[in-house]
Design a protein around this motif. Sequence first.
Motif, PDB file in Angstrom:
ATOM      1  N   GLY A   1       0.834  -1.203   0.000  1.00 45.47           N
ATOM      2  CA  GLY A   1       0.000   0.000   0.000  1.00 45.47           C
ATOM      3  C   GLY A   1       0.870   1.255   0.000  1.00 45.47           C
ATOM      4  N   HIS A   2       1.955   1.206   0.781  1.00 42.11           N
ATOM      5  CA  HIS A   2       2.922   2.303   0.821  1.00 42.11           C
ATOM      6  C   HIS A   2       3.547   2.513  -0.565  1.00 42.11           C
ATOM      7  N   GLU A   3       3.970   1.411  -1.177  1.00 39.88           N
ATOM      8  CA  GLU A   3       4.606   1.520  -2.505  1.00 39.88           C
ATOM      9  C   GLU A   3       3.620   2.050  -3.545  1.00 39.88           C
ATOM     10  N   MET A   4       2.375   1.610  -3.458  1.00 39.42           N
ATOM     11  CA  MET A   4       1.352   2.113  -4.382  1.00 39.42           C
ATOM     12  C   MET A   4       1.132   3.604  -4.166  1.00 39.42           C
ATOM     13  N   GLY A   5       1.263   4.038  -2.911  1.00 40.55           N
ATOM     14  CA  GLY A   5       1.167   5.470  -2.610  1.00 40.55           C
ATOM     15  C   GLY A   5       2.206   6.262  -3.393  1.00 40.55           C
ATOM     16  N   HIS A   6       3.438   5.754  -3.447  1.00 42.35           N
ATOM     17  CA  HIS A   6       4.478   6.436  -4.236  1.00 42.35           C
ATOM     18  C   HIS A   6       4.029   6.594  -5.686  1.00 42.35           C
ATOM     19  N   TYR A   7       3.400   5.546  -6.207  1.00 44.86           N
ATOM     20  CA  TYR A   7       2.965   5.569  -7.608  1.00 44.86           C
ATOM     21  C   TYR A   7       1.827   6.558  -7.815  1.00 44.86           C
TER      22      TYR A   7
ATOM     23  N   MET B   1       7.971  12.667   1.370  1.00 48.35           N
ATOM     24  CA  MET B   1       7.226  11.795   0.447  1.00 48.35           C
ATOM     25  C   MET B   1       7.000  10.421   1.079  1.00 48.35           C
ATOM     26  N   GLU B   2       7.978   9.932   1.843  1.00 47.25           N
ATOM     27  CA  GLU B   2       7.825   8.630   2.499  1.00 47.25           C
ATOM     28  C   GLU B   2       6.679   8.666   3.505  1.00 47.25           C
ATOM     29  N   PHE B   3       6.549   9.780   4.210  1.00 46.17           N
ATOM     30  CA  PHE B   3       5.460   9.883   5.187  1.00 46.17           C
ATOM     31  C   PHE B   3       4.106   9.900   4.468  1.00 46.17           C
TER      32      PHE B   3
END
Length: 450
Positions: free
Chosen positions: A286-292, A366-368
Amino acid sequence: MVRALRFVLSVILLCASVAAAQTTASAPATPTSTTTTTATAFDINAAVDAYLAKMPPARRAMSDAYFEGGYWLILWDLIVTLIIMWLLLHFRWSAKMRNLAERITRFRPLQTGVYWIQFLLVTSILSFPMTMYEGFFRERKYHLMNQTFGGWMKDQLIGLMVGLILGAILMIPLFGIVRRLGRTWWVWGAVLMIVFAAFVSLIAPVYIAPLFNQYKILQDARVKDPILQMARANGIPAKDVYEFDASKQSNRVSANVSGFAGTMRISLNDNLLNRCTLPEIETTMGHEMGHYVLNHSYKGLVMFGVVIVIAFALLNWAINFALVRWGTAWEIRGISDFAVLPLAAAVFSLIFFFATPINNTITRTMEFEADMYGLNAARQPDGEANVDMLLGEYRKLDPGSVEEFIFYDHPSGRTRITAAMQWKAEHPETTSVEEMNRPLFAGATGIPKN
Ligand SMILES: [Zn+2]
């Protein structure tokens, strides 16, 4: 002018982060007695402390020592770089490498390429003791390295080959720009640098990452199906998820979104698959998808683009300043002479040393955001807290707020778990007792067996 601006900016950011930390710290001390329904039902700070206590004190001390040692390495790396570049200039090795390049070929772009090969080989050899300590022996000492020296060395040589090729691709047009555009070279040089960064991000997942690790399409339907389901629900047209054998190098749990446009891919490492439960994998994805979804690779390029333009302006000023004074002694003919590279590298290292908090803050912010996206997408706050604890194996869990601002490229464990628990307080139905009770670190030392 630019320097002053950067200083002002960092002071403002620093004040803001300290103020924010104070607000959260003082909040529980002054409870309003009237309508604090969620606060009384669920004690966020106690929940955070319970998670932090999952790591045995010995493991915690080791992780802190590892990460704090990293602060000093930033300084030592700078010092080593400055010494090596000074050697290259002072003993005119750089001028001699240029002369050799000019004897080998009369074709200018090729001369730059030949010089680059010599430069990278010499600096890699001179810095090798430091690379070896930092990349192998220190990692071994903290139980973060699974490779033998031979395996590690092989990765280093592959990295060197990549550096030779990519560096030449950057240096040849860069010095072409300096020769042709004169005083305004730094503007176009910065543009080239940004284009180059985008180009490397574009090719890295397909052509570079597989040189170090084996990537394959994740087959396990029990893991793949929920991930793809979440992807579809979040408007991501992914058909596959990739897994790679990071356990070859270490036990670190990690996943990433890499590439641009056509090469964009979601990858998770085998440590995550082997060491984590499904809720933990889901929250990570979910976190990685957030980056996208939040377009972080494009936004990052724009924000680092600003840093690069400022850095190139400073670089131009500093090179001209130094060449007037020492150019003759170093036998460098001018700014368009590629023998100037050690000077440029030294100045660049200095600029990026001082820009550490700025660059870290760009990524940490961005990570947050990706964390918050992951919580909303996966709805696994307890799984999220467990993953944050596992990341605490190599990132100090509970730093001071100024320390976090300066040195952290991701939020600290405490910041991330606090966000997860805050989210959970507002979504009590997502509580997972199983995740809360799951032990994460085996034995008294909590060191995973290699
Ligand atoms: Zn991330």
